[in-house]
Design an enzyme around this catalytic site. Structure first.
Site, PDB file in Angstrom:
ATOM      1  N   ALA A   1     -32.259  33.473  20.205  1.00 38.59           N
ATOM      2  CA  ALA A   1     -32.076  34.764  20.085  1.00 38.59           C
ATOM      3  C   ALA A   1     -32.620  35.647  21.266  1.00 38.59           C
ATOM      4  CB  ALA A   1     -32.413  35.380  19.369  1.00 38.59           C
TER       5      ALA A   1
ATOM      6  N   GLN B   1     -26.565  29.426  13.765  1.00 42.14           N
ATOM      7  CA  GLN B   1     -26.675  30.996  13.992  1.00 42.14           C
ATOM      8  C   GLN B   1     -25.933  30.946  15.633  1.00 42.14           C
ATOM      9  OE1 GLN B   1     -27.292  34.338  14.282  1.00 42.14           O
ATOM     10  NE2 GLN B   1     -26.907  33.778  16.384  1.00 42.14           N
ATOM     11  N   THR B   2     -24.718  31.723  16.059  1.00 38.07           N
ATOM     12  CA  THR B   2     -24.342  31.798  17.286  1.00 38.07           C
ATOM     13  C   THR B   2     -23.890  33.225  17.447  1.00 38.07           C
ATOM     14  OG1 THR B   2     -23.160  30.948  19.369  1.00 38.07           O
ATOM     15  CG2 THR B   2     -22.112  31.048  16.306  1.00 38.07           C
ATOM     16  N   ARG B   3     -23.865  33.521  19.418  1.00 39.75           N
ATOM     17  CA  ARG B   3     -22.662  35.046  19.331  1.00 39.75           C
ATOM     18  C   ARG B   3     -22.090  34.735  20.858  1.00 39.75           C
ATOM     19  NH1 ARG B   3     -27.672  35.568  23.634  1.00 39.75           N
ATOM     20  NH2 ARG B   3     -25.879  36.780  24.934  1.00 39.75           N
TER      21      ARG B   3
ATOM     22  N   HIS C   1     -22.561  22.315  21.889  1.00 39.15           N
ATOM     23  CA  HIS C   1     -22.807  23.119  20.633  1.00 39.15           C
ATOM     24  C   HIS C   1     -22.318  22.292  18.795  1.00 39.15           C
ATOM     25  CE1 HIS C   1     -22.173  25.858  23.286  1.00 39.15           C
ATOM     26  NE2 HIS C   1     -23.508  26.533  23.035  1.00 39.15           N
TER      27      HIS C   1
ATOM     28  N   ARG D   1      -6.125  66.941  38.843  1.00 39.18           N
ATOM     29  CA  ARG D   1      -6.331  68.626  38.022  1.00 39.18           C
ATOM     30  C   ARG D   1      -5.415  69.643  37.857  1.00 39.18           C
ATOM     31  NH1 ARG D   1     -11.254  71.077  39.174  1.00 39.18           N
ATOM     32  NH2 ARG D   1     -13.093  69.182  40.274  1.00 39.18           N
TER      33      ARG D   1
ATOM     34  N   ILE E   1     -12.316  63.489  45.125  1.00 41.82           N
ATOM     35  CA  ILE E   1     -13.772  63.811  45.791  1.00 41.82           C
ATOM     36  C   ILE E   1     -15.022  62.741  44.959  1.00 41.82           C
ATOM     37  CG2 ILE E   1     -15.768  65.477  46.894  1.00 41.82           C
ATOM     38  CD1 ILE E   1     -13.234  67.371  46.564  1.00 41.82           C
TER      39      ILE E   1
ATOM     40  N   HIS F   1     -18.798  25.594  22.360  1.00 40.52           N
ATOM     41  CA  HIS F   1     -18.014  24.364  23.149  1.00 40.52           C
ATOM     42  C   HIS F   1     -18.921  22.609  22.301  1.00 40.52           C
ATOM     43  CE1 HIS F   1     -16.936  27.262  25.460  1.00 40.52           C
ATOM     44  NE2 HIS F   1     -17.869  27.746  25.931  1.00 40.52           N
TER      45      HIS F   1
ATOM     46  N   ARG G   1     -32.298  25.601  21.917  1.00 45.27           N
ATOM     47  CA  ARG G   1     -34.046  26.557  22.933  1.00 45.27           C
ATOM     48  C   ARG G   1     -33.986  27.791  22.930  1.00 45.27           C
ATOM     49  NH1 ARG G   1     -33.600  27.636  28.176  1.00 45.27           N
ATOM     50  NH2 ARG G   1     -34.672  26.657  29.366  1.00 45.27           N
ATOM     51  N   ASP G   2     -34.236  28.599  23.337  1.00 46.51           N
ATOM     52  CA  ASP G   2     -34.598  30.420  23.318  1.00 46.51           C
ATOM     53  C   ASP G   2     -33.690  30.911  22.869  1.00 46.51           C
ATOM     54  OD1 ASP G   2     -35.265  32.084  24.676  1.00 46.51           O
ATOM     55  OD2 ASP G   2     -33.949  31.755  26.249  1.00 46.51           O
TER      56      ASP G   2
END
Ligand code: PPS
Length: 570
Positions: free
Chosen positions: A294, A196-198, A205, A436, A476, A202, A291-292
């Site tokens: 999600a 799984q990856t988001r 991985h 304007r 402004i 590299h 590790r960690d």
């Protein structure tokens, strides 16, 4: 089906009607009350309808919702950690009753499914946030979404699928669970480990996935999320091109890439469990949990929302009934002396370990600096550089704010000429008066109209910035909240710098170049900024310029120097 893994709950759902039945349901649905699905709901519904969320057959009803919050189970006892709910507005819910049918449409109005309304209720969102994410902190993206984006009322009920949500991109890489299962079967893949990856992948991985596949003697499925991920992530188009390059680095015929249109919640341990269930439904036998997994990062006090290995522990605790095997991984680091990646806990004092964090990678991309071969593959880096060119080739907005007559327009014009002299990027000036006339001719000077005016300027500037040009805005813009909105819209797309032209009211009035202050004092112009309307002084502008001290030419020169020091021009 050829499944070597039972789907979760025993049966792979497919909620779509076929042929005439689908056509008849579509026809009938034309008469039903209609709800336009949000981006998140579209992701959820696609995965309910195609069976990726088996055993769900719709959006959760109230009892299931309560059971999922309390004990990560549906009422029937099946493990299910994430509340999948349909949030609607109070006005829409007010006309609904249990037993009604609703047509659910995509962004273009195509009817995706019908819902047979079950329960309708107003959830306690704080309690939901606490139960599911263990926190009420708005820094958690899912908590923020729940409290500030999701509608207030939930509608549960069974779904009948009419037409799968349409995707125009990467069609060859999109599979339903049934399709992926049959591809595995055809290839004779009996064991499949999912990754799984988001993020872009590299070398670290690749090392993890290769090792995992080797350790459990399985084939590899790279299964990235292309629905909704953490705000600020690399867009999925770029990532998918990166994954396609990476795929060529694996031994032939061992690995596959397929895209998952999931809306992530960044829910840490509960989310990891959910990811495992989804991959089981797609026919995988193993899932890599690193590790960690999600993890949403840190809360507003700087503390991690979840422990680095909480997700692994939760999956371990449910290993038996999960029936998909976790392949746990520690963080990988590069040992320069060994010229290879190793798990961090195998590194000894003798090892010289190297790592490049996500933040450091972004910095190197932004500044066009070297990204070493040991960290990533050359084609992956080239792909990232295409989407994230260094700052001097990105788009940019220079946003001036200040009182009428403070000198904004004059400096903005001078800056425009100097930028055009340098060349390389198209420059557009969105001056207050000019906007304007052309874009906001029907607007006056009430708070509401001023906000609308600035939002329009912000929108045009965001498009210019996204497409690599330079937008110079000089309204402004008296309200801090609106200026913040503009900054937040543009900053993710390129550069944004705010310049407060701080020339005092006294001086502006003394100069009164257009004669407007005199009219305002005489009450002939109402709601005049500084006289009879507020100006909220900027607190975080990148530059402050007082035209009492310097000429417009020098001011524009100083801005150029600033842009150069920030890397936006070379
Ligand atoms: S805002 O508040 O940002 O939407 O204003 P902006 O679009 O920049 O328009 C400001 C110019 O409109 C003229 N003008 C007024 N300014 C302020 N208050 C009132 N009531 C008003 N009525 C007309 C004025 O010339 C401003 O031009 P600049 O270039 O700022 O002097």
């Amino acid at each position: 089906m050829g499944a070597f893994k039972e789907p979760h709950g025993g049966e792979l759902k497919n909620l779509y009607l076929q042929g005439n039945a689908a056509a008849a349901e579509k026809q009938a649905a034309g008469e039903y009350p209609s709800w336009d699905l949000t981006e998140r709901q579209l992701c959820d519904i696609e995965l309910i309808l195609n069976g990726a969320f088996s055993p769900l057959e719709g959006f959760l009803n109230r009892d299931d919702y309560a059971a999922v919050l309390d004990g990560m189970r549906l009422v029937n006892g099946v493990l299910w950690p994430m509340p999948i709910t349909l949030d609607v507005s109070e006005a829409f819910a007010a006309d609904l009753s249990s037993g009604d049918k609703v047509a659910l449409r995509d962004l273009e109005g195509v009817i995706i499914a019908t819902l047979e309304v079950g329960d309708i209720w107003t959830p306690d969102k704080e309690a939901e946030a606490k139960a599911v994410y263990g926190s009420n902190d708005d820094k958690h993206p899912a908590v923020h979404y729940l409290k500030h984006v999701a509608h207030p009322v939930y509608v549960g009920g069974k779904l009948t699928g009419i037409e799968a949500p349409m995707h125009y991109d990467f069609k060859h890489l999109r599979d339903t669970p049934a399709e992926l299962r049959s591809r595995f079967k055809k290839l004779g893949w009996r064991k499949v480990v999912a990754f799984q990856t988001r993020n872009p992948m590299h070398r670290a991985h690749q090392e993890i996935t290769l090792r995992a596949a080797r350790d459990v003697e399985a084939n590899l499925l790279i299964h990235p999320v292309v629905g909704m991920t953490k705000p600020g992530d690399v867009d999925h188009y770029t990532r998918v091109r990166c994954y396609e390059h990476l795929l060529t680095q694996y031994p032939e015929q061992t690995s596959m890439l397929s895209l998952l249109p999931l809306a992530m919640r960044m829910g840490g341990p509960r989310e990891a469990l959910w990811h495992a269930i989804i991959r089981k439904n797609y026919g995988c036998t193993h899932i890599i949990i690193g590790r960690d997994h999600a993890g949403p990062g840190q809360d507003s006090k700087g503390k991690d929302f979840y422990g680095p290995y909480d997700a692994q522990e939760l999956l371990q605790a449910h290993a038996d009934e999960l029936d998909i095997t976790m392949v746990p991984f520690r963080m990988m680091v590069y040992a320069e002396n060994r010229a290879q990646y190793i798990p961090i806990d195998e590194a000894t004092d003798a090892d010289q370990t190297l790592n490049i964090s996500g933040t450091e990678l972004r910095r190197r991309l932004q500044e066009g600096l070297d990204i070493p071969e040991w960290f990533s593959f050359a084609d992956v880096v080239a792909e990232l550089r295409r989407t994230h060119p260094p700052r001097d080739r990105q788009g940019l907005t220079v946003f001036f704010t200040g009182l009428s007559g403070s000198g904004k327009s004059t400096i903005a014009n001078a800056l425009m000429s100097k930028l055009m002299e340098i060349g390389g990027r198209h420059v557009s000036l969105l001056d207050g008066d000019v906007v304007r006339k052309n874009l906001s001719s029907e607007l006056g000077f009430s708070k509401e109209h001023r906000d609308l005016n600035i939002r329009r300027i912000g929108y045009v500037a965001s498009e210019i910035t996204k497409n690599g040009g330079i937008a110079i805005c000089a309204p402004i813009a008296p309200y801090a909240a609106t200026r913040r909105h503009v900054r937040e819209t543009i900053a993710p797309l390129g550069g944004f710098i705010e310049i407060h032209v701080s020339t005092s009211l006294e001086e502006c009035e003394k100069r009164d170049r257009k004669g407007l202050y005199a009219l305002a004092r005489a009450g002939k112009i109402k709601e005049f900024t500084g006289i009879s309307d507020p100006y909220e002084t900027p607190e975080n502008a990148e530059m402050v310029i007082d035209t009492i001290d310097i000429s417009p030419d020098l001011a524009a020169h100083r801005i150029l120097v600033k842009l150069e020091s920030m890397g936006f021009i070379r």
